[in-house]
Design an enzyme around this catalytic site. Sequence first.
Site, PDB file in Angstrom:
ATOM      1  N   ARG A 103       6.072   5.056  69.037  1.00 14.26           N
ATOM      2  CA  ARG A 103       6.698   3.891  69.658  1.00 14.26           C
ATOM      3  C   ARG A 103       6.036   2.657  69.059  1.00 14.26           C
ATOM      4  O   ARG A 103       4.849   2.677  68.694  1.00 14.26           O
ATOM      5  CB  ARG A 103       6.464   3.890  71.175  1.00 14.26           C
ATOM      6  CG  ARG A 103       7.272   4.922  71.940  1.00 14.26           C
ATOM      7  CD  ARG A 103       8.760   4.548  72.039  1.00 14.26           C
ATOM      8  NE  ARG A 103       9.528   5.527  72.801  1.00 14.26           N
ATOM      9  CZ  ARG A 103      10.106   6.605  72.278  1.00 14.26           C
ATOM     10  NH1 ARG A 103       9.997   6.851  70.983  1.00 14.26           N
ATOM     11  NH2 ARG A 103      10.808   7.427  73.029  1.00 14.26           N
ATOM     12  N   GLU A 145      12.283  -3.905  69.459  1.00 13.08           N
ATOM     13  CA  GLU A 145      13.498  -3.473  68.763  1.00 13.08           C
ATOM     14  C   GLU A 145      14.725  -4.096  69.398  1.00 13.08           C
ATOM     15  O   GLU A 145      14.756  -4.250  70.611  1.00 13.08           O
ATOM     16  CB  GLU A 145      13.603  -1.945  68.803  1.00 13.08           C
ATOM     17  CG  GLU A 145      12.457  -1.288  68.061  1.00 13.08           C
ATOM     18  CD  GLU A 145      12.402   0.220  68.278  1.00 13.08           C
ATOM     19  OE1 GLU A 145      13.331   0.755  68.904  1.00 13.08           O
ATOM     20  OE2 GLU A 145      11.434   0.843  67.835  1.00 13.08           O
ATOM     21  N   HIS A 169      14.596   2.949  64.095  1.00 14.55           N
ATOM     22  CA  HIS A 169      14.336   3.918  65.166  1.00 14.55           C
ATOM     23  C   HIS A 169      15.316   5.092  65.090  1.00 14.55           C
ATOM     24  O   HIS A 169      16.114   5.320  66.011  1.00 14.55           O
ATOM     25  CB  HIS A 169      14.409   3.245  66.544  1.00 14.55           C
ATOM     26  CG  HIS A 169      13.703   4.049  67.615  1.00 14.55           C
ATOM     27  ND1 HIS A 169      13.074   3.478  68.677  1.00 14.55           N
ATOM     28  CD2 HIS A 169      13.513   5.379  67.740  1.00 14.55           C
ATOM     29  CE1 HIS A 169      12.549   4.429  69.448  1.00 14.55           C
ATOM     30  NE2 HIS A 169      12.800   5.595  68.888  1.00 14.55           N
TER      31      HIS A 169
END
Lengths: 328, 328
Positions: free
Chosen positions: B246, B275, B293
């Site tokens: 993450r 993000e 991602h």
Amino acid sequence: MAAASADQHQPPESPPLLILHRFPSFKLSFFPFLRTKYTVLDPHADPPDPSFPALSKSARLMLCVGPTPLTSDDLVNYPAVECVVGSSAGLNHLDLDACRRRRIRVTSAGDAFSDDVADYAVGLAIDVLRRISSADRFVRAGSWPARNEYSLGSKVSGKRVGIVGLGSIGSRIAKRFDAFGCTVTYTSRNKKSHLPYTYYADILDLASNSDVLVVCCALTNETHHLIDKDVMAALGKRGIIVNVGRGALIDEKELVEFLVRGEIGGAGLDVFENEPRVPKELLELDNVVLSPHKAVMTPDSFAALEEMVLGNLEAFFANEPLKAEIEL
Amino acid sequence: MAAASADQHQPPESPPLLILHRFPSFKLSFFPFLRTKYTVLDPHADPPDPSFPALSKSARLMLCVGPTPLTSDDLVNYPAVECVVGSSAGLNHLDLDACRRRRIRVTSAGDAFSDDVADYAVGLAIDVLRRISSADRFVRAGSWPARNEYSLGSKVSGKRVGIVGLGSIGSRIAKRFDAFGCTVTYTSRNKKSHLPYTYYADILDLASNSDVLVVCCALTNETHHLIDKDVMAALGKRGIIVNVGRGALIDEKELVEFLVRGEIGGAGLDVFENEPRVPKELLELDNVVLSPHKAVMTPDSFAALEEMVLGNLEAFFANEPLKAEIEL
């Protein structure tokens, strides 16, 4: 010293003669070092070396730099050459038949670059399957905030990987893919019974049983355009091709057609038929990864190669065994 | 049937109640299928479902889609929920303390995506070290014929790879790098004595003994900004960081500074702190690979996850064991 008697045009105290066979543009970091050990005969010396025409006739040793072509005619000009120390993994630039006829010994880069090429081949395959370069383009173009959807590509683990040429490089590629949970199969001149992978004598059988076809064999008359339209059709719409061997192993014109028409799934290409020319159709495709013939080495392994090449030059004059000598 | 008595607001013949907890933008291919088996309660239904306020109070099962946050307040609104079936590998979006207090069972995506994340992490590392995306940019820009020289990057084989978090994903990353001839070490909450890799209790020790640091642990209060400036300094100028965990595992502001100043060697980043915002300084760097991602899955493993999620929904009402249930 064995070399002294043969080097008859050279004053007795001079270091042994060494022909530097190279494209004029090829310069290696160890050239200056060579001059401390050898009388280096360089046809591209600037200014030209007036002793070259005479001395090159009696030189017994040649260093062939990278993929510089060495033809039968070149060898006629160097009648005393007994050994060509190469610095390249592939040998398609050397006229090996002419070397055999003249009983010239030949060495290659051996395994020096095998890990690098294998690493790169796997990197290209992951990149094409999981679309990493394409993802990087997407983010750099600022498209992520605008478009939430992005192609996720295709799973690597579990893929059927067919390797074309299970030599020093191919066997390293096999070992790596094995650790990803891929099923490895191969074709090769001979079945390698000591290795656990399934062998296909026919490349069409290999292709129709593969999701990823990795091309890493030597380029010879027999392997020129080995990957033709029949192989691509057998690989199929979801299959991808990775080429870290030589461009001409693949019929590039057909490959471009298959990619443009979506009849194969993608390609990771480090080599091309007419380098540095890359077919312009490929530049527009999102399912290909293009690389300027650089799988072959890293600075780290270049240092290892340099050590082997310098060792072979010394070994020749000391009548010691050569490393990575080719069977001719 | 056990569910029938609890689902008191529902006519007796109706299928069991299922709360669909999701960001409005999240749509899954199996939503229509769910409606054939469950009375799906969707707070984002369009048009709104008038029975939602009443029925959602008595639903015992929730499907939490992807990383949709599930807070303590959400759970207060759904007082009858006994089980949250998750579809994500990371669980930092769930208030696990609240689930524990309310004795709610929680499942995750389990191993469904572990191979994909591991494959991607290795792909990013090869890409950064050997500069594959950068090579692709170079060729597509037409620079190859103009400039013969190109950065060869750094060798993969033999690198010291330090893995931060040796769980389901980390152990798969370790196995893959092992096959590349890399030396694998790790840090983790506990030493895994059954695995052959060297353990460092302190991440600074891991970083100073690594060339490649792969971040793949869970994001918790303890691991937030685990990769701080001290870790980056310990990794050093030639070290690279790969993050498939993450974004907030790394102090992103410091990472950008270290990359811009050349104080670490490069980075392969699939995740970011905010993000889809990517720090603009990174977009200009040639030694980073940026990805939106997407390490987490491929369509292939999404199909496997779908099967597991649907299986868990069925298993809950059948009082059968759940797959990938979390210890709370």
